[in-house]
Design an enzyme around this catalytic site. Structure first.
Site, PDB file in Angstrom:
ATOM      1  N   ARG A  22       0.830  -1.214   0.000  1.00 12.97           N
ATOM      2  CA  ARG A  22       0.000   0.000   0.000  1.00 12.97           C
ATOM      3  C   ARG A  22       0.866   1.267   0.000  1.00 12.97           C
ATOM      4  NH1 ARG A  22      -3.311  -3.051   3.539  1.00 12.97           N
ATOM      5  NH2 ARG A  22      -2.447  -1.990   5.363  1.00 12.97           N
ATOM      6  N   SER A  39      -1.304 -16.854   5.647  1.00 16.77           N
ATOM      7  CA  SER A  39      -2.367 -16.021   6.207  1.00 16.77           C
ATOM      8  C   SER A  39      -3.615 -16.791   6.644  1.00 16.77           C
ATOM      9  CB  SER A  39      -2.766 -14.960   5.167  1.00 16.77           C
ATOM     10  OG  SER A  39      -3.506 -13.943   5.778  1.00 16.77           O
ATOM     11  N   CYS A  43      -5.690 -17.951  15.674  1.00 18.35           N
ATOM     12  CA  CYS A  43      -6.430 -17.943  16.929  1.00 18.35           C
ATOM     13  C   CYS A  43      -7.732 -18.713  16.820  1.00 18.35           C
ATOM     14  CB  CYS A  43      -6.708 -16.515  17.364  1.00 18.35           C
ATOM     15  SG  CYS A  43      -5.208 -15.547  17.517  1.00 18.35           S
ATOM     16  N   TYR A 276      14.508  -6.576   9.513  1.00 20.62           N
ATOM     17  CA  TYR A 276      13.494  -6.341  10.549  1.00 20.62           C
ATOM     18  C   TYR A 276      12.991  -7.690  11.067  1.00 20.62           C
ATOM     19  CZ  TYR A 276      13.139  -1.582   8.589  1.00 20.62           C
ATOM     20  OH  TYR A 276      13.390  -0.310   8.143  1.00 20.62           O
ATOM     21  N   ASP A 280       5.915 -13.492  17.070  1.00 22.05           N
ATOM     22  CA  ASP A 280       6.220 -14.339  18.220  1.00 22.05           C
ATOM     23  C   ASP A 280       7.709 -14.644  18.373  1.00 22.05           C
ATOM     24  OD1 ASP A 280       3.501 -14.334  18.321  1.00 22.05           O
ATOM     25  OD2 ASP A 280       3.230 -16.483  18.036  1.00 22.05           O
TER      26      ASP A 280
END
Lengths: 563, 563
Positions: A22, A39, A43, A276, A280
């Site tokens: 973006r 992706s 959870c 970078y 987790d």
């Protein structure tokens, strides 16, 4: 034109890639994922076991194809990055099925390798009926095994979020479930006083809950615990915890922090400014503990991913650290927590006080009104709010989100007392439970009254302390602390002479509201050693019940009453 | 020994009396209530009409007897204070049934007279089938009249909280209900763009909703409106608004503020320092509007009552002013708002911007996931959050409570973007809708993209503007803006040449998420006049639907789609 390589195509990695696109339509973005899916909704995995999520395909939110067409991102699954070559600024990639090895160059690299389930080195953990839960493949394998074997007895090892959710969803699917936790309690974000409510709920819903005992071995049909207990188990799920995936980073000479996770600076850069790391696998700064911690939660991972993209394109990054907000459904109860719990605050040597209130989550007249159990932890003498825990059949998460906001904005109990929250009878009470907790806290801070805590009551009862119960007679008859004296609040003023002045007086009712009025009346009538029993009878019953059963100990009440 | 007299035994008065007792066991406390009941649940009154509250006796929370025995408070019902004699420090009290007049002295006086329903001076408002709703007696009378007459057609005049709740509960009880509101919309805390969702819900649930038309007259069987419309009505409920009960204060020479309510200082003292006033009869300081306002809400009244007791006993009072947080259930929807809405902010001449996002209230996989409509209003250029509105079938109030907290703590869109809220799939999403709104706002503030608002779309369609719809073909086929061009997001990069560069381009999808990605791609490809359609197709359908029906105007879409 910038070329960005992302390692890890779930949560953090996928979010970073999308935001980079973006911000930069021209960038070449390549994302490598070791597994077959990108992706997916981590959870939501456990909910597939109960059928709440009926189709495991629905757990997948994006595919390599949709990354390509929607975001012009080259997402490659089954592709494991096996080396980062920092000098050449390339990564070495091995296809997990063909074994083919290729090299990909980068200008900027984003590591989002996640964390892997810990498998302890114990006899039997390598047996084929032993599972862990990390991704869609895992949950499908586990589900298939349960169905194919028609496994009736399932042991889940570990009482963290994943363990509890797996246990609950298997129980909802009609299986016999044992949950084993090494620590004395499940769900460590909660203090031991609050978590007893959840212990009770697990047991009430038929889970064989065992805390304070560890896994010793696994056989094809049983698990053995440290205590010698044996439990039948056709299937075993290991949910002990996770270990940050740091091997690749370590091999590349990236700094690993003291917590064992990848070290990053305020902009989520490793010691190599072109690399970078998020999610987790990294350690993050805890804004209340003032130190680095590991925190495997989805919300922070998404914020980190965005921050990485922003920093790459010169947009200033806001790094407020983490406070650790979480929530979970445990059968009929919602439970949520934020900030420091009392245990952690004490371990850190902070000077804190805590209050525990039980108040209706909605106006009591409303059909769905239920007690909400709320604990507030704050610093003394500043009154700065440090943490909170909420458990109830209603909207616990809402109260915790308010406190999370307050903590982030450096609010105090005085701020909380004055908070003007939205109210209608269907959603809350005119003074919400969070306001009430702050009122109790400010009264306590001002020295207007003293309290004893639910965990202190057992020894008071055993010592034969003077406990004054100000509920109505009919309530008292349905269960009371052994040895307690019943003087209903409405009779207290005329019968006050019956209350001794030469011993400490502990005042209790159902939920500590009437008792607070009684405490104030006694305080103003020359009694100098009076304390309100925080949580009172309802809180004590909930606190004691599971422990009494588990330890087969004598209850301190004539009978329990959970109403 | 202090003697405190409280005028008004509901909400503010009762709360003040109870707190005074807790602070001072010796004080003599006398509370006068004009009606037959003290301390009832005002906000729950309408729920008696549907049977949600089955027994009107349950609306009573305390009785004079329970005030006496529990708090040693002398609560006297049917006792109207008809004069305050400030020089003598006495009040003159008349018994409403016997007419007997007595005098009571005071050291400190607390006024909590409330506000009375406005009855307009129109033909027929004095007829016996015309009702107002203020207290338990009123709601019982209304309920009895409906049942006894078996009234099928009921007209409710006024679309504020009470009017809407009365209308809803009567509809739930199976009655035909017309709701008439003079303003162009119901529920003024909401902006006109958001409230259309509630207009639609009222109509969908069978309420005959009439906005922008006022009551002209009432006959025994009909009501007439300003427009000439006649509606059959066996029962009429007036819920136009309330007027602060200031007569007693005025007669006593207490200052009345510009808003028409009793003026108080920061400690809720009137111009006579021995006389305090709280609740719906006073005016309060709005911390965002920086002026005195009237705000008839229960939460602030309770805080004022406590502050009065505290001030009487030397405890410093925290007066943060009010921000106006409220919530309401409207059939299947929860709606909540806090702070300033856009309309008010503009009237005040503030420089504000607003964003409207539609996001799932829970992870989309969860069975009870629903769209949450969320509008955020913030100051430009500071980014200070000034207000928010949330509407959805799920937990709207939680989002508003977060914003209320943030506003009180002077938070900005940057703070909101970083807020670490509790997350589990059953309760929210990893980035909650409030975070998403802040992300949109920060991107907008940074000039990364432009937006048009739902209310601007009609004229764009009518002008034949170039509207690019980036949904999938199947979605587009199920309803789209007339004249919109469909290029699915996945095809946009290869088909970008089809999009003209010489005209403004407005990009839309279902809920403005995919369109945002498209806007960014266009912006980076040399398009200089591109705007994202805030709310997009779902938002536009909800915005237009009720207005189209009410005004019988031509829709701007080929068909509506609310999914």
């Amino acid at each position: 034109m910038k070329k960005v390589v992302v390692i890890g195509g779930v949560a953090g990695g996928a979010s970073a890639a999308a935001r980079i696109r973006r911000l930069d339509e021209q960038a070449q973005i390549v994302m490598f994922e070791r597994g077959p899916h990108v992706s997916f909704s981590n959870c939501s995995l456990p909910f597939y076991l109960s059928g709440v999520v009926a189709d495991s395909k629905k757990l997948l939110m994006m595919t390599p194809e949709s990354f390509e067409v929607k975001h012009n991102i080259d997402a490659r699954v089954n592709s494991e990055v096996i080396a980062i070559n920092r000098e050449e600024k390339t990564v070495t990639v091995q296809h997990t099925q063909t074994g083919e090895v290729t090299t990909e160059s980068y200008d900027k690299l984003v590591l989002s390798p996640g964390a892997s389930p810990i498998v302890p080195n114990l006899p039997g953990t390598d047996l084929p009926h032993v599972f862990t839960v990390r991704n869609v493949v895992d949950i499908e394998r586990l589900h298939t095994a349960i169905v194919e074997r028609d496994a009736q007895n399932i042991a889940v090892i570990g009482g963290g979020f994943i363990g509890i959710e797996v246990a609950e969803n298997l129980r909802l699917a009609g299986r016999n479930v044992a949950l084993v936790e090494f620590a004395p309690q499940i769900l460590t974000p909660f203090d031991e006083d609050m978590v007893q409510i959840l212990h009770k709920e697990m047991v009430d819903k038929g889970v064989d809950l065992i805390v304070g005992d560890g896994l010793a071995n696994i056989t094809p049909t049983t698990i053995g615990l440290n205590s010698g207990t044996e439990i039948n188990a056709d299937i075993v799920v290991l949910a002990i915890g996770v270990r940050p995936e740091t091997m690749l980073a370590e091999k590349a000479g990236l700094t690993i922090g003291e917590t064992g996770a990848i070290h990053v600076n305020q902009n989520y850069q490793t010691n190599d400014p072109n690399i970078y790391a998020v999610g987790d696998a990294i350690e993050v700064y805890h804004r209340l503990m003032h130190k680095k911690v590991r925190l495997a939660l989805a919300g922070p991972a998404q914020r980190q991913a965005r921050a990485v993209a922003d920093h790459m394109y010169g947009i200033p990054v806001t790094n407020k650290g983490v406070i650790g907000s979480s929530s979970i459904q445990v059968f009929d109860y919602a439970a949520a927590a934020t900030g420091l719990n009392e245990r952690t605050a004490q371990q850190l040597g902070l000077q804190v006080e805590a209050v525990y209130v039980i108040a209706p989550d909605k106006v009591g007249l409303m059909p769905s009104s239920n007690p909400l159990h709320f604990k507030l932890i704050y610093e003394v003498p500043t009154g700065r709010v440090l943490g909170a825990q909420a458990i109830g059949k209603g909207n616990a998460d809402k109260r915790i989100d308010v406190i999370a906001t307050l903590i982030t904005m450096n609010g105090t109990i005085e701020d909380l007392k004055e908070l003007e929250l939205s109210y209608s009878p269907m959603f809350s009470t005119a003074k919400d439970v969070v306001n009430i907790a702050a009122l109790v806290a400010t009264n306590l801070m001002a020295g207007r009254f003293k309290q004893v805590r639910v965990h202190e009551v057992r020894s008071l009862v055993e010592q034969g302390a003077y406990i004054l119960d100000v509920r109505e007679r009919a309530e008292f008859a349905q269960g009371a602390l052994k040895g307690a004296v019943n003087i209903p609040l409405g009779e207290l003023r005329e019968r006050m002479a019956e209350v001794p002045k030469d011993v400490p007086v502990y005042v209790s009712c159902r939920s500590a509201q009437r008792s607070y009025n009684a405490v104030m009346a006694l305080n103003h009538n020359g009694y100098t050693n009076v304390a309100n029993v925080s949580g009172s009878f309802l809180g004590i019953c909930l606190y004691e019940y599971y422990q009494d059963q588990a330890q087969q100990r004598e209850p301190i009440m004539t009978q329990y009453n959970f109403k």
